[in-house]
Design a protein around this motif. Structure first.
Motif, PDB file in Angstrom:
ATOM      1  N   HIS A 151       0.841  -1.204   0.000  1.00 29.53           N
ATOM      2  CA  HIS A 151       0.000   0.000   0.000  1.00 29.53           C
ATOM      3  C   HIS A 151       0.876   1.253   0.000  1.00 29.53           C
ATOM      4  CE1 HIS A 151       0.779  -0.926   4.240  1.00 29.53           C
ATOM      5  NE2 HIS A 151       0.703   0.375   4.454  1.00 29.53           N
TER       6      HIS A 151
ATOM      7  N   GLU B 102       4.024  -4.789   5.171  1.00 24.80           N
ATOM      8  CA  GLU B 102       4.471  -5.193   6.501  1.00 24.80           C
ATOM      9  C   GLU B 102       3.807  -6.523   6.811  1.00 24.80           C
ATOM     10  OE1 GLU B 102       4.014  -0.938   8.670  1.00 24.80           O
ATOM     11  OE2 GLU B 102       2.484  -1.582   7.267  1.00 24.80           O
TER      12      GLU B 102
ATOM     13  N   GLN C 142       2.244   1.211  15.905  1.00 22.55           N
ATOM     14  CA  GLN C 142       2.604   2.014  14.733  1.00 22.55           C
ATOM     15  C   GLN C 142       2.079   3.433  14.920  1.00 22.55           C
ATOM     16  OE1 GLN C 142       1.516   2.039  10.206  1.00 22.55           O
ATOM     17  NE2 GLN C 142       3.358   0.803  10.481  1.00 22.55           N
TER      18      GLN C 142
ATOM     19  N   HIS D 291       1.984   5.441   0.773  1.00 21.47           N
ATOM     20  CA  HIS D 291       1.906   6.555   1.735  1.00 21.47           C
ATOM     21  C   HIS D 291       2.567   7.781   1.110  1.00 21.47           C
ATOM     22  CE1 HIS D 291       0.412   4.252   5.084  1.00 21.47           C
ATOM     23  NE2 HIS D 291       1.409   3.394   5.035  1.00 21.47           N
TER      24      HIS D 291
ATOM     25  N   HIS E 250       4.724   0.189   0.497  1.00 23.72           N
ATOM     26  CA  HIS E 250       5.387  -0.770   1.378  1.00 23.72           C
ATOM     27  C   HIS E 250       4.433  -1.890   1.796  1.00 23.72           C
ATOM     28  CE1 HIS E 250       4.517   0.845   5.739  1.00 23.72           C
ATOM     29  NE2 HIS E 250       3.454   0.933   4.989  1.00 23.72           N
TER      30      HIS E 250
END
Ligand code: FE2
Length: 331
Positions: free
Chosen positions: A81, A127, A144, A83, A125
């Motif tokens: 996704h 995760e 986070q 950012h 990125h």
């Protein structure tokens, strides 16, 4: 809780003592973080829900991830996704997370490590828990935090910092009842490893039952205390606070935290995240994964993402990046 622990806390430098000139910050609000799910379905508490962005400034958003004990096959992450316009700070207390981004950054963070990703002008990125953890299951607990960037730095090139647990600054309270981990910023001359565009202080504090901690706090910063686990009080007035609650403090240059003498046996100590930063005081336009100054910049961010201008998902190694065909005569 394996996030940096110290065998002999008395061997550490002490938090500077308070003098009579310090003004303790009062508590303005205490809010309860609602539960939710992130990414492919890992449980989170939305720490800042219901709090005015002006009170959070320069912070935007924070999720407490877990604490959860996964069964084998259950651990979950996020899909790829984008950012733009801010920084994500991922602090892992228990368990392991893998990170990979379109800028070539990446790594595995575990037990007290922090990953500091400046999305800046734009990044993609992912995760996720490592394959071995997905197979075995196990404990997972982390945080986070989203730190906003001022207008002038929203277009900074993306950057990735891997901060190891061993680099965290460590201090003890005067009476030895509290351990203070400096993840970013500084406290009493002890700096943490995180390099931040926006001046902030990020601490993870562990208080023994009955302990009191007085933290000197930059008067130009805001002050937030979020309880990861346990029960105690915050502020000079001793306002009760417990697991999953956030306190926003008012003006002053000192923050007081205290742990109740009785704690639940499953979480015998009080774990608090203490955050402060210099407010940016610029308009915020936030939608999903983008934090900009205007609505038009959000529209542009979505257009840039769709056009692939925020980066592309790296190719899987050892697989072709074009169509491979064989003709029948070559077989
Ligand atoms: Fe993300």
């Amino acid at each position: 809780m394996p996030a940096v622990t110290v065998e002999d806390i008395t061997s550490l430098d002490r938090v500077p003592p308070f003098d009579a000139t310090r003004v303790h910050r009062p508590v303005r609000t205490v809010t309860i973080a609602p539960g939710g799910f992130e990414g492919e379905g890992f449980p989170v508490r939305r720490a800042f829900a219901g709090v005015d962005l002006a009170d959070l400034d320069p912070f935007i958003h924070m999720d407490q991830m877990g604490e959860v004990e996964y069964a084998p096959g259950e651990p979950k992450g996020t899909p790829w996704h984008p950012h733009r316009g801010f920084e994500t700070v991922t602090y892992i207390i228990d368990g392991t997370f893998e990170h990979e981004d379109s800028n070539g950054g990446g790594g595995t963070i575990t037990n007290g490590d922090t990953q500091w990703m400046t999305a800046g002008a734009g990044i993609l990125h992912i995760e996720k828990p490592p394959e071995a953890l997905v197979v075995s299951g196990g404990l997972f607990h982390g945080v986070q935090l989203w730190v906003n960037l001022p207008k002038a730095q929203k277009w900074a090139p993306p950057r990735y910092q891997d901060l190891r647990a061993g680099e965290v600054g460590l201090l003890a309270s005067t009476d030895g009842g509290a351990l203070v981990r400096v993840i970013a910023g500084s406290l009493g001359g002890h700096g943490g490893p995180g390099e931040t565009y926006t001046p902030i202080t990020m601490l993870h504090v562990t208080l023994s039952p009955g302990a009191t901690l007085d933290l000197p706090w930059d008067p130009s910063y805001n002050a937030l205390a979020y309880v990861l686990s346990g029960a105690g009080s915050v502020g000079i007035e001793g306002r009760p606070i417990e697991t999953g609650q956030l306190a926003v403090l008012g003006p002053g240059d000192g923050v007081r935290l205290a742990a109740s003498t009785a704690q639940e046996s499953r979480a015998p100590e009080v774990e608090v995240l203490v955050l402060g930063g210099r407010p940016i005081r610029e308009p915020v336009a936030w939608y999903g994964p983008f934090v900009m100054n205007t609505k038009q910049e959000l529209v542009t961010a979505f257009e840039d993402f769709r056009a692939g201008r925020l980066g592309s998902v790296p190719a899987v190694h050892h697989t072709p990046d074009h169509i491979v065909e064989t003709s029948s005569d070559e077989r």
